[in-house]
Design a protein around this motif. Structure first.
Motif, PDB file in Angstrom:
ATOM      1  N   ALA A 169       0.831  -1.208   0.000  1.00 47.59           N
ATOM      2  CA  ALA A 169       0.000   0.000   0.000  1.00 47.59           C
ATOM      3  C   ALA A 169       0.865   1.257   0.000  1.00 47.59           C
ATOM      4  O   ALA A 169       0.528   2.247  -0.662  1.00 47.59           O
ATOM      5  CB  ALA A 169      -0.932  -0.002   1.204  1.00 47.59           C
ATOM      6  N   ALA A 170       1.971   1.233   0.723  1.00 49.60           N
ATOM      7  CA  ALA A 170       2.865   2.399   0.755  1.00 49.60           C
ATOM      8  C   ALA A 170       3.505   2.639  -0.611  1.00 49.60           C
ATOM      9  O   ALA A 170       3.612   3.784  -1.065  1.00 49.60           O
ATOM     10  CB  ALA A 170       3.943   2.204   1.821  1.00 49.60           C
ATOM     11  N   VAL A 171       3.898   1.561  -1.279  1.00 46.53           N
ATOM     12  CA  VAL A 171       4.492   1.710  -2.618  1.00 46.53           C
ATOM     13  C   VAL A 171       3.454   2.253  -3.596  1.00 46.53           C
ATOM     14  O   VAL A 171       3.740   3.154  -4.394  1.00 46.53           O
ATOM     15  CB  VAL A 171       5.073   0.359  -3.104  1.00 46.53           C
ATOM     16  CG1 VAL A 171       5.422   0.402  -4.579  1.00 46.53           C
ATOM     17  CG2 VAL A 171       6.298  -0.011  -2.280  1.00 46.53           C
ATOM     18  N   ILE A 172       2.231   1.754  -3.529  1.00 49.92           N
ATOM     19  CA  ILE A 172       1.169   2.259  -4.414  1.00 49.92           C
ATOM     20  C   ILE A 172       0.874   3.725  -4.099  1.00 49.92           C
ATOM     21  O   ILE A 172       0.610   4.521  -5.002  1.00 49.92           O
ATOM     22  CB  ILE A 172      -0.097   1.394  -4.291  1.00 49.92           C
ATOM     23  CG1 ILE A 172       0.169   0.009  -4.857  1.00 49.92           C
ATOM     24  CG2 ILE A 172      -1.269   2.033  -5.019  1.00 49.92           C
ATOM     25  CD1 ILE A 172      -0.942  -0.986  -4.608  1.00 49.92           C
ATOM     26  N   THR A 173       0.932   4.101  -2.818  1.00 50.40           N
ATOM     27  CA  THR A 173       0.680   5.490  -2.426  1.00 50.40           C
ATOM     28  C   THR A 173       1.626   6.445  -3.137  1.00 50.40           C
ATOM     29  O   THR A 173       1.204   7.488  -3.623  1.00 50.40           O
ATOM     30  CB  THR A 173       0.829   5.663  -0.893  1.00 50.40           C
ATOM     31  OG1 THR A 173      -0.138   4.842  -0.256  1.00 50.40           O
ATOM     32  CG2 THR A 173       0.630   7.102  -0.478  1.00 50.40           C
ATOM     33  N   VAL A 174       2.901   6.095  -3.197  1.00 46.44           N
ATOM     34  CA  VAL A 174       3.868   7.027  -3.783  1.00 46.44           C
ATOM     35  C   VAL A 174       4.044   6.861  -5.281  1.00 46.44           C
ATOM     36  O   VAL A 174       4.694   7.693  -5.916  1.00 46.44           O
ATOM     37  CB  VAL A 174       5.244   6.926  -3.078  1.00 46.44           C
ATOM     38  CG1 VAL A 174       5.134   7.311  -1.628  1.00 46.44           C
ATOM     39  CG2 VAL A 174       5.843   5.546  -3.225  1.00 46.44           C
ATOM     40  N   THR A 175       3.456   5.815  -5.869  1.00 43.30           N
ATOM     41  CA  THR A 175       3.625   5.632  -7.311  1.00 43.30           C
ATOM     42  C   THR A 175       2.376   5.947  -8.128  1.00 43.30           C
ATOM     43  O   THR A 175       2.481   6.082  -9.340  1.00 43.30           O
ATOM     44  CB  THR A 175       4.067   4.186  -7.623  1.00 43.30           C
ATOM     45  OG1 THR A 175       3.105   3.272  -7.093  1.00 43.30           O
ATOM     46  CG2 THR A 175       5.444   3.900  -7.056  1.00 43.30           C
ATOM     47  N   THR A 176       1.219   6.066  -7.490  1.00 46.12           N
ATOM     48  CA  THR A 176       0.007   6.340  -8.256  1.00 46.12           C
ATOM     49  C   THR A 176       0.001   7.787  -8.748  1.00 46.12           C
ATOM     50  O   THR A 176       0.595   8.670  -8.124  1.00 46.12           O
ATOM     51  CB  THR A 176      -1.260   6.045  -7.423  1.00 46.12           C
ATOM     52  OG1 THR A 176      -2.392   6.187  -8.268  1.00 46.12           O
ATOM     53  CG2 THR A 176      -1.388   6.990  -6.255  1.00 46.12           C
ATOM     54  N   LYS A 177      -0.672   8.008  -9.869  1.00 46.41           N
ATOM     55  CA  LYS A 177      -0.739   9.359 -10.430  1.00 46.41           C
ATOM     56  C   LYS A 177      -2.058  10.043 -10.116  1.00 46.41           C
ATOM     57  O   LYS A 177      -2.308  11.138 -10.574  1.00 46.41           O
ATOM     58  CB  LYS A 177      -0.529   9.303 -11.939  1.00 46.41           C
ATOM     59  CG  LYS A 177       0.868   8.866 -12.310  1.00 46.41           C
ATOM     60  CD  LYS A 177       1.096   8.906 -13.792  1.00 46.41           C
ATOM     61  CE  LYS A 177       2.506   8.456 -14.092  1.00 46.41           C
ATOM     62  NZ  LYS A 177       2.839   8.549 -15.487  1.00 46.41           N
ATOM     63  N   GLN A 178      -2.916   9.385  -9.343  1.00 41.28           N
ATOM     64  CA  GLN A 178      -4.197   9.972  -8.952  1.00 41.28           C
ATOM     65  C   GLN A 178      -4.119  10.345  -7.475  1.00 41.28           C
ATOM     66  O   GLN A 178      -3.915   9.490  -6.620  1.00 41.28           O
ATOM     67  CB  GLN A 178      -5.328   8.988  -9.204  1.00 41.28           C
ATOM     68  CG  GLN A 178      -5.479   8.658 -10.672  1.00 41.28           C
ATOM     69  CD  GLN A 178      -6.664   7.743 -10.930  1.00 41.28           C
ATOM     70  OE1 GLN A 178      -7.373   7.365 -10.016  1.00 41.28           O
ATOM     71  NE2 GLN A 178      -6.868   7.403 -12.191  1.00 41.28           N
ATOM     72  N   LEU A 179      -4.288  11.632  -7.194  1.00 43.68           N
ATOM     73  CA  LEU A 179      -4.087  12.128  -5.840  1.00 43.68           C
ATOM     74  C   LEU A 179      -5.074  11.545  -4.836  1.00 43.68           C
ATOM     75  O   LEU A 179      -4.697  11.215  -3.710  1.00 43.68           O
ATOM     76  CB  LEU A 179      -4.170  13.656  -5.829  1.00 43.68           C
ATOM     77  CG  LEU A 179      -3.078  14.380  -6.611  1.00 43.68           C
ATOM     78  CD1 LEU A 179      -3.333  15.879  -6.615  1.00 43.68           C
ATOM     79  CD2 LEU A 179      -1.724  14.074  -6.022  1.00 43.68           C
ATOM     80  N   VAL A 180      -6.322  11.396  -5.228  1.00 45.38           N
ATOM     81  CA  VAL A 180      -7.314  10.843  -4.306  1.00 45.38           C
ATOM     82  C   VAL A 180      -7.011   9.378  -4.018  1.00 45.38           C
ATOM     83  O   VAL A 180      -7.105   8.929  -2.878  1.00 45.38           O
ATOM     84  CB  VAL A 180      -8.739  11.018  -4.869  1.00 45.38           C
ATOM     85  CG1 VAL A 180      -9.763  10.341  -3.990  1.00 45.38           C
ATOM     86  CG2 VAL A 180      -9.064  12.506  -5.006  1.00 45.38           C
ATOM     87  N   HIS A 181      -6.603   8.636  -5.045  1.00 47.69           N
ATOM     88  CA  HIS A 181      -6.227   7.240  -4.821  1.00 47.69           C
ATOM     89  C   HIS A 181      -5.006   7.151  -3.910  1.00 47.69           C
ATOM     90  O   HIS A 181      -4.929   6.243  -3.068  1.00 47.69           O
ATOM     91  CB  HIS A 181      -5.944   6.542  -6.144  1.00 47.69           C
ATOM     92  CG  HIS A 181      -7.175   6.288  -6.946  1.00 47.69           C
ATOM     93  ND1 HIS A 181      -7.147   5.682  -8.179  1.00 47.69           N
ATOM     94  CD2 HIS A 181      -8.480   6.548  -6.704  1.00 47.69           C
ATOM     95  CE1 HIS A 181      -8.365   5.589  -8.665  1.00 47.69           C
ATOM     96  NE2 HIS A 181      -9.197   6.117  -7.781  1.00 47.69           N
ATOM     97  N   ALA A 182      -4.068   8.071  -4.067  1.00 50.84           N
ATOM     98  CA  ALA A 182      -2.897   8.082  -3.189  1.00 50.84           C
ATOM     99  C   ALA A 182      -3.316   8.291  -1.732  1.00 50.84           C
ATOM    100  O   ALA A 182      -2.803   7.631  -0.822  1.00 50.84           O
ATOM    101  CB  ALA A 182      -1.916   9.168  -3.617  1.00 50.84           C
ATOM    102  N   ALA A 183      -4.272   9.187  -1.507  1.00 47.25           N
ATOM    103  CA  ALA A 183      -4.748   9.430  -0.142  1.00 47.25           C
ATOM    104  C   ALA A 183      -5.447   8.191   0.415  1.00 47.25           C
ATOM    105  O   ALA A 183      -5.268   7.846   1.596  1.00 47.25           O
ATOM    106  CB  ALA A 183      -5.694  10.627  -0.118  1.00 47.25           C
TER     107      ALA A 183
END
Length: 192
Positions: A30-44
């Protein structure tokens, strides 16, 4: 496992140890996806999963107080503040080209260097530490609360004021933009 001696060996992990590793893998993902996603809401939202995973890890380590502080402060407050900031500043909901600056190799190198430095500092700081197993558990609510309210009251209060200031600042900025957009639209109507 040596049943006669009643000891646990490294090669026969307990259910808690297996759960700890599984939750750790999910939290890391989940932490890796948080910093690699390009959608800000998905990152949150992935940040909520990562921080919730840390809370579960604290529960598995029998640090109940820290686990609930993690849920209340980080998951409950910081992520909500982040989502309010995204909503008030009208950040894009979908894919955002501004979310990727092209500095991924440099960011990865800095992250790995920071992680290595952090591991080295923690290992070096606690290399000779002896844990008193006969006293109160270090993660217990009693010990943690006593240390927290004796030594860390002012930093927590300062953090709460900082978060409040950030929320008020986001509201002021969004209202100022709305007022500017409203006056620009009114000027265009008057000129027509």
């Amino acid at each position: 496992m040596n049943i006669a001696a009643g000891t646990q060996s490294f090669l026969s992990p307990t259910g808690v140890e297996i759960a700890f590793l599984l939750v750790g893998v999910v939290t890391l993902g989940a932490a890796v996806i948080t910093v690699t996603t390009k959608q800000l809401v998905h990152a949150a939202l992935w940040l909520v999963v990562a921080l919730g995973g840390l809370a579960v890890e604290y529960l598995l380590l029998t640090a109940e107080f820290i686990a609930w502080v993690q849920v209340l402060i980080y998951v409950g407050s910081v992520v909500v503040l982040l989502l309010f900031g995204l909503m008030l500043t009208r950040a894009p909901i979908g894919r955002s080209p501004d979310a990727d600056s092209g500095n991924r190799p440099v960011a990865l190198a800095v992250a790995l260097a920071a992680a290595a430095a952090l591991v080295w500092v923690v290992v070096d700081a606690f290399r000779t530490t002896v844990i008193d197993l006969d006293g109160a558990a270090q993660g217990s609510t009693d010990v943690t609360g006593s240390i927290l309210f004796r030594h860390w009251v002012l930093p927590f209060e300062a953090l709460s004021v900082l978060l409040l200031a950030a929320l008020v600042g986001a509201i002021v900025l969004s209202r100022k933009k709305a007022a500017e957009n409203g006056s620009a639209a009114k000027d265009q109507e008057d000129n027509s």
